[in-house]
Scaffold this motif. Structure first.
Motif, PDB file in Angstrom:
ATOM      1  N   LEU A 102       0.841  -1.204   0.000  1.00 25.66           N
ATOM      2  CA  LEU A 102       0.000   0.000   0.000  1.00 25.66           C
ATOM      3  C   LEU A 102       0.876   1.253   0.000  1.00 25.66           C
ATOM      4  CD1 LEU A 102      -2.781   1.317   0.162  1.00 25.66           C
ATOM      5  CD2 LEU A 102      -2.664   1.093   2.659  1.00 25.66           C
ATOM      6  N   ALA A 103       1.957   1.237   0.794  1.00 26.43           N
ATOM      7  CA  ALA A 103       2.877   2.377   0.803  1.00 26.43           C
ATOM      8  C   ALA A 103       3.515   2.555  -0.563  1.00 26.43           C
ATOM      9  CB  ALA A 103       3.952   2.174   1.869  1.00 26.43           C
ATOM     10  N   THR A 104       3.874   1.442  -1.220  1.00 21.89           N
ATOM     11  CA  THR A 104       4.449   1.531  -2.564  1.00 21.89           C
ATOM     12  C   THR A 104       3.461   2.148  -3.538  1.00 21.89           C
ATOM     13  OG1 THR A 104       5.830  -0.403  -2.155  1.00 21.89           O
ATOM     14  CG2 THR A 104       5.453   0.206  -4.450  1.00 21.89           C
ATOM     15  N   ALA A 105       2.201   1.716  -3.444  1.00 20.96           N
ATOM     16  CA  ALA A 105       1.175   2.259  -4.339  1.00 20.96           C
ATOM     17  C   ALA A 105       1.000   3.760  -4.123  1.00 20.96           C
ATOM     18  CB  ALA A 105      -0.148   1.533  -4.117  1.00 20.96           C
ATOM     19  N   VAL A 106       1.022   4.189  -2.862  1.00 26.70           N
ATOM     20  CA  VAL A 106       0.883   5.617  -2.576  1.00 26.70           C
ATOM     21  C   VAL A 106       2.073   6.386  -3.141  1.00 26.70           C
ATOM     22  CG1 VAL A 106       0.801   7.341  -0.739  1.00 26.70           C
ATOM     23  CG2 VAL A 106      -0.552   5.263  -0.546  1.00 26.70           C
ATOM     24  N   GLY A 107       3.282   5.843  -2.997  1.00 25.96           N
ATOM     25  CA  GLY A 107       4.468   6.503  -3.538  1.00 25.96           C
ATOM     26  C   GLY A 107       4.421   6.618  -5.044  1.00 25.96           C
ATOM     27  N   VAL A 108       4.003   5.533  -5.710  1.00 25.90           N
ATOM     28  CA  VAL A 108       3.876   5.584  -7.168  1.00 25.90           C
ATOM     29  C   VAL A 108       2.808   6.596  -7.572  1.00 25.90           C
ATOM     30  CG1 VAL A 108       3.195   4.254  -9.204  1.00 25.90           C
ATOM     31  CG2 VAL A 108       4.697   3.229  -7.491  1.00 25.90           C
ATOM     32  N   ALA A 109       1.697   6.614  -6.827  1.00 29.80           N
ATOM     33  CA  ALA A 109       0.636   7.578  -7.132  1.00 29.80           C
ATOM     34  C   ALA A 109       1.139   9.002  -6.973  1.00 29.80           C
ATOM     35  CB  ALA A 109      -0.565   7.332  -6.216  1.00 29.80           C
ATOM     36  N   ASP A 110       1.975   9.241  -5.948  1.00 28.19           N
ATOM     37  CA  ASP A 110       2.521  10.582  -5.760  1.00 28.19           C
ATOM     38  C   ASP A 110       3.413  10.985  -6.928  1.00 28.19           C
ATOM     39  OD1 ASP A 110       3.194  12.985  -4.112  1.00 28.19           O
ATOM     40  OD2 ASP A 110       5.179  12.087  -4.221  1.00 28.19           O
ATOM     41  N   ALA A 111       4.275  10.056  -7.361  1.00 25.97           N
ATOM     42  CA  ALA A 111       5.168  10.361  -8.483  1.00 25.97           C
ATOM     43  C   ALA A 111       4.378  10.606  -9.765  1.00 25.97           C
ATOM     44  CB  ALA A 111       6.164   9.231  -8.673  1.00 25.97           C
ATOM     45  N   VAL A 112       3.404   9.719 -10.012  1.00 25.71           N
ATOM     46  CA  VAL A 112       2.606   9.859 -11.227  1.00 25.71           C
ATOM     47  C   VAL A 112       1.787  11.143 -11.188  1.00 25.71           C
ATOM     48  CG1 VAL A 112       0.698   8.861 -12.549  1.00 25.71           C
ATOM     49  CG2 VAL A 112       2.518   7.388 -11.688  1.00 25.71           C
ATOM     50  N   SER A 113       1.194  11.429 -10.015  1.00 26.12           N
ATOM     51  CA  SER A 113       0.368  12.628  -9.924  1.00 26.12           C
ATOM     52  C   SER A 113       1.200  13.889 -10.081  1.00 26.12           C
ATOM     53  CB  SER A 113      -0.375  12.653  -8.581  1.00 26.12           C
ATOM     54  OG  SER A 113       0.541  12.788  -7.502  1.00 26.12           O
ATOM     55  N   THR A 114       2.453  13.845  -9.576  1.00 22.85           N
ATOM     56  CA  THR A 114       3.319  15.012  -9.732  1.00 22.85           C
ATOM     57  C   THR A 114       3.615  15.272 -11.199  1.00 22.85           C
ATOM     58  OG1 THR A 114       4.327  14.651  -7.566  1.00 22.85           O
ATOM     59  CG2 THR A 114       5.557  16.003  -9.146  1.00 22.85           C
ATOM     60  N   VAL A 115       3.999  14.208 -11.910  1.00 20.99           N
ATOM     61  CA  VAL A 115       4.298  14.362 -13.339  1.00 20.99           C
ATOM     62  C   VAL A 115       3.046  14.772 -14.104  1.00 20.99           C
ATOM     63  CG1 VAL A 115       5.057  13.165 -15.417  1.00 20.99           C
ATOM     64  CG2 VAL A 115       6.207  12.740 -13.240  1.00 20.99           C
ATOM     65  N   PHE A 116       1.939  14.098 -13.798  1.00 23.44           N
ATOM     66  CA  PHE A 116       0.700  14.403 -14.505  1.00 23.44           C
ATOM     67  C   PHE A 116       0.239  15.823 -14.196  1.00 23.44           C
ATOM     68  CE2 PHE A 116      -3.953  14.670 -14.432  1.00 23.44           C
ATOM     69  CZ  PHE A 116      -4.234  14.358 -15.748  1.00 23.44           C
ATOM     70  N   ALA A 117       0.331  16.225 -12.910  1.00 21.83           N
ATOM     71  CA  ALA A 117      -0.131  17.556 -12.523  1.00 21.83           C
ATOM     72  C   ALA A 117       0.678  18.633 -13.223  1.00 21.83           C
ATOM     73  CB  ALA A 117      -0.044  17.714 -11.005  1.00 21.83           C
ATOM     74  N   GLN A 118       1.997  18.435 -13.325  1.00 20.62           N
ATOM     75  CA  GLN A 118       2.833  19.423 -13.995  1.00 20.62           C
ATOM     76  C   GLN A 118       2.492  19.514 -15.475  1.00 20.62           C
ATOM     77  OE1 GLN A 118       6.808  18.192 -13.044  1.00 20.62           O
ATOM     78  NE2 GLN A 118       6.753  19.069 -10.976  1.00 20.62           N
ATOM     79  N   ARG A 119       2.317  18.354 -16.102  1.00 20.64           N
ATOM     80  CA  ARG A 119       1.961  18.372 -17.526  1.00 20.64           C
ATOM     81  C   ARG A 119       0.572  18.958 -17.733  1.00 20.64           C
ATOM     82  NH1 ARG A 119       4.193  12.607 -20.023  1.00 20.64           N
ATOM     83  NH2 ARG A 119       6.412  13.029 -19.681  1.00 20.64           N
ATOM     84  N   PHE A 120      -0.351  18.599 -16.861  1.00 16.32           N
ATOM     85  CA  PHE A 120      -1.706  19.124 -17.001  1.00 16.32           C
ATOM     86  C   PHE A 120      -1.729  20.622 -16.747  1.00 16.32           C
ATOM     87  CE2 PHE A 120      -6.116  19.693 -15.239  1.00 16.32           C
ATOM     88  CZ  PHE A 120      -6.764  19.533 -16.456  1.00 16.32           C
ATOM     89  N   GLU A 121      -0.895  21.099 -15.795  1.00 13.48           N
ATOM     90  CA  GLU A 121      -0.815  22.535 -15.538  1.00 13.48           C
ATOM     91  C   GLU A 121      -0.276  23.276 -16.754  1.00 13.48           C
ATOM     92  OE1 GLU A 121       1.214  25.639 -12.322  1.00 13.48           O
ATOM     93  OE2 GLU A 121       1.498  23.480 -12.107  1.00 13.48           O
ATOM     94  N   ARG A 122       0.760  22.701 -17.404  1.00 13.12           N
ATOM     95  CA  ARG A 122       1.296  23.332 -18.609  1.00 13.12           C
ATOM     96  C   ARG A 122       0.268  23.331 -19.731  1.00 13.12           C
ATOM     97  NH1 ARG A 122       6.125  20.476 -17.038  1.00 13.12           N
ATOM     98  NH2 ARG A 122       5.622  18.802 -18.497  1.00 13.12           N
ATOM     99  N   PHE A 123      -0.500  22.251 -19.831  1.00  9.34           N
ATOM    100  CA  PHE A 123      -1.546  22.175 -20.860  1.00  9.34           C
ATOM    101  C   PHE A 123      -2.612  23.237 -20.616  1.00  9.34           C
ATOM    102  CE2 PHE A 123      -5.795  20.607 -21.999  1.00  9.34           C
ATOM    103  CZ  PHE A 123      -5.646  20.450 -23.364  1.00  9.34           C
ATOM    104  N   ARG A 124      -3.036  23.387 -19.372  1.00  8.73           N
ATOM    105  CA  ARG A 124      -4.059  24.379 -19.051  1.00  8.73           C
ATOM    106  C   ARG A 124      -3.555  25.795 -19.311  1.00  8.73           C
ATOM    107  NH1 ARG A 124      -5.619  23.584 -13.094  1.00  8.73           N
ATOM    108  NH2 ARG A 124      -7.169  25.201 -13.606  1.00  8.73           N
ATOM    109  N   ALA A 125      -2.286  26.043 -19.006  1.00 10.73           N
ATOM    110  CA  ALA A 125      -1.734  27.372 -19.247  1.00 10.73           C
ATOM    111  C   ALA A 125      -1.707  27.696 -20.733  1.00 10.73           C
ATOM    112  CB  ALA A 125      -0.332  27.471 -18.649  1.00 10.73           C
ATOM    113  N   ARG A 126      -1.278  26.728 -21.538  1.00  9.89           N
ATOM    114  CA  ARG A 126      -1.190  26.960 -22.986  1.00  9.89           C
ATOM    115  C   ARG A 126      -2.570  27.169 -23.588  1.00  9.89           C
ATOM    116  NH1 ARG A 126       2.497  25.943 -27.091  1.00  9.89           N
ATOM    117  NH2 ARG A 126       3.974  25.029 -25.647  1.00  9.89           N
TER     118      ARG A 126
END
Length: 621
Positions: A102-126
């Motif tokens: 469960l801790a591993t899943a949360v860590g992976v979710a954090d990494a994925v969400s960070t990458v996704f959030a940054q890309r999604f933020e750049r998409f929204r800005a553009r």
């Protein structure tokens, strides 16, 4: 009857509440995933070590600390080799075998969400539309972001945007683009082509001009809704020079540029909030024969801007023949600095400026000595850049003046930066605001007040900083004055209303007129320059007025024809696409001709309000 807010309330009362709660939960998880991963990981690893130790201790032949640590670590990788075969395992190990994945899943979710959030933020800005772009970081940029993001979508473009606003502190209305805002490719990532306003807030003027240049190249096909660009200028004396050079060019149909200095905006806001009695909104009657003196401590950027703004407002209020306004100024180099101000600002001719060279900008004893003749100062504006020194000199001035004149005879205004803590410490000064807790310190019964420059001056009033908008409003106000002199009553025509009530198509017509000021000057070989002390009054000759009035009428006809107007009587009960003045100059009535002439006659005065003057290049002296 269903009120206008019923639909919105119904939406919020149903699925809207669910969506809002889901959004808050998602933001909470996004901000706390790393912490959850760390807590779960520590607990799982600790329980796993205890369980593995007990498991291997039961079979001494396999026990070793490397085995205990290694197989504990494999729990996070869903490696079940240690659990092959049936049997009972220690309770701590049983808990850890489920908690570690469960801790591993949360860590992976954090990494994925960070990458996704940054890309999604750049998409929204553009892909953003009708948003505000703020370029750079620092006090001005931060104040703009903090204020504007409460009601608008804001895109911050800066190399340290994520450090200035990390994920945990990013306002809901803010998007970040990391990069140098001077680069067109970086600005393109901020959706500059669809933005409403761009603020250049970098420390140096040249970089902000580069941002304006890049923004203009990216803002194409914006004639219907021009992109507004406001470039911050480091030295407030540069503003009239830059404005003169901008107005002298053809107006860009899809781009408007103006310049601002936080000190100038601060001076406007300070006098709007704490005006002398003659400048108050409810002031009535003739100008006083002897206005109360004013004192400015410190000729920082705000101090200089404040002196100039006081002089301009007094000249507007008292006119060219009224009394002189006494202003005493204290600064380590006051006399020399005031000499430079006098050379640049003609409005200072209506002010008695007394410079006092003091060690640090404190209240000079000579101010008290002059009160027998002039009376007590109405305001002491403390404009020092050092907040602690400003507070010290402000309290000193309040103590000295109140010992002489009593409480509240003189009000001391102390300049602060963005932090409003001093105002809160000394008590709330604005009685219109809700009650606040008891202050920590007494404020001399309101005799000492505080002014937070960036908080009060920002965000910018676009109508006040947009030159085309200012010229259009000034031109309309002059039109109303002239029409009232001709006997026209307010409300008698669509155009006979204040600017705030003017229909948008007529506002656009005034803006189009103001946008052609540069072309009017060029046809007569005239140039704009900043106003100065030695300026001579400029006036168009009779022949120039006649020629330019005809050109103005033809411009107006083209502008109206482009919007579908034809010759005919004007219907007063709503928007109409007819106008009796849609004829050539020869067929125009004398009244309409005089209106066009008034446009040209008032042009020098309108430009003068922006600190600009007209200079003829080849007119014989």
């Amino acid at each position: 009857m269903i009120g206008p807010g019923a639909g919105r309330q119904g939406y919020l009362g149903g699925p809207g509440i669910v969506l809002a709660l889901a959004g808050r939960l998602a933001r909470w998880l996004r901000h706390h995933l790393l912490g959850v991963f760390a807590v779960l990981g520590v607990i799982a690893f600790t329980l796993g070590l205890i369980g593995m130790y007990r498991l291997f201790k039961a079979t001494p032949a396999t026990f070793s600390w490397p085995n205990v640590v290694y197989f504990t670590a494999t729990l996070f990788l869903l490696d079940g080799n240690v659990f092959v075969g049936a049997g009972h395992f220690p309770l701590t190990l049983e808990i850890a075998r489920f908690l570690a994945p469960l801790a591993t899943a949360v860590g992976v979710a954090d990494a994925v969400s960070t990458v996704f959030a940054q890309r999604f933020e750049r998409f929204r800005a553009r892909r953003a539309r009708h948003h505000v772009v703020v370029c750079g970081t620092g006090p001005t940029a931060s104040a703009l972001v903090d204020r504007l993001s409460q009601t608008k979508r804001v895109v911050l473009v800066a190399e340290d945007a994520q450090r200035e606003y990390p994920d945990t502190e990013r306002p809901a209305g803010l998007l970040r683009v990391v990069g140098d805002p001077v680069e067109p490719l970086v600005l393109a990532k901020a959706g500059i082509a669809r933005a409403d306003v761009v603020y250049g807030c970098l420390p140096d003027t040249s970089s902000n001009l580069a941002i304006a240049l890049a923004a203009r190249r990216l803002a194409v096909d914006r004639a219907d809704q021009p992109l507004r660009c406001l470039a911050q200028v480091g030295d407030l004396s540069l503003i009239p020079h830059l404005r003169a050079r901008r107005i002298g060019l053809d107006d860009d149909a899809g781009f408007r540029l103006d310049f601002f200095a936080i000190e100038v905006l601060g001076a406007h806001a300070l006098l709007n909030r704490h005006p002398p009695s003659w400048a108050a909104a409810d002031a009535e009657g003739a100008p006083p024969a002897q206005p109360a003196p004013l004192v400015v401590l410190g000729l920082s950027g705000l101090g200089r801007a404040l002196v100039m703004e006081l002089a301009r407002r007094w000249r507007t209020f008292a006119g060219a023949t009224g009394a002189l306004l006494p202003i005493a100024v204290s600064d380590p180099d006051a006399v020399a600095k005031l000499a430079l101000l006098r050379a640049r600002e003609p409005a200072l001719s209506r002010v008695v400026l007394t410079g006092h060279d003091t060690q640090n900008g404190e209240l000079p004893p000579a101010v008290l000595a002059a009160t027998d003749r002039l009376g007590p100062p109405e305001f002491v504006y403390v404009c020092l850049g050092d907040e602690e020194r400003a507070l010290l000199f402000g309290l000193d001035a309040a103590q000295v003046l109140n010992e002489h004149f009593g409480v509240r005879r003189t009000t001391v205004i102390v300049r602060t930066g963005r932090q409003r803590s001093l105002q809160d410490v000394f008590g709330q000064q604005d009685t219109a605001l809700p009650a606040t807790p008891m202050p920590l310190l007494e404020n001399l019964r309101g005799g000492v007040r505080f002014f937070a420059v960036n908080d009060e001056a920002l965000p910018l009033d676009l109508g006040d900083t947009d030159l085309i908008e200012r010229f259009a409003q000034a031109s309309h106000n002059r039109y109303l004055e002239a029409e009232r002199r001709r006997g026209q009553a307010m409300g008698s025509r669509r155009a006979m209303v204040p600017w705030e009530e003017l229909p948008e198509d007529l506002r656009d017509s005034n803006r189009a007129q103001a946008a052609q000021f540069g072309e009017v000057l060029r046809t007569q070989n005239l140039m704009l320059m900043p106003a100065g002390e030695a300026d001579s009054d400029f006036a168009f000759t009779g022949a120039e007025i006649e020629q330019l009035a005809q050109q103005e009428h033809e411009r107006w006809r083209r502008e109206r024809a482009a919007k579908g107007f034809t010759v005919g009587p004007v219907a007063q009960d709503g928007p109409d696409r007819r106008h009796p003045a849609m004829v050539d100059w020869a067929a125009l009535t004398e009244v309409d001709r005089e209106r066009d002439r008034d446009v040209i006659r008032t042009l020098p005065d309108i430009l003068a309000h922006a600190g600009l003057r007209i200079v003829p290049l080849n007119r014989p002296s």
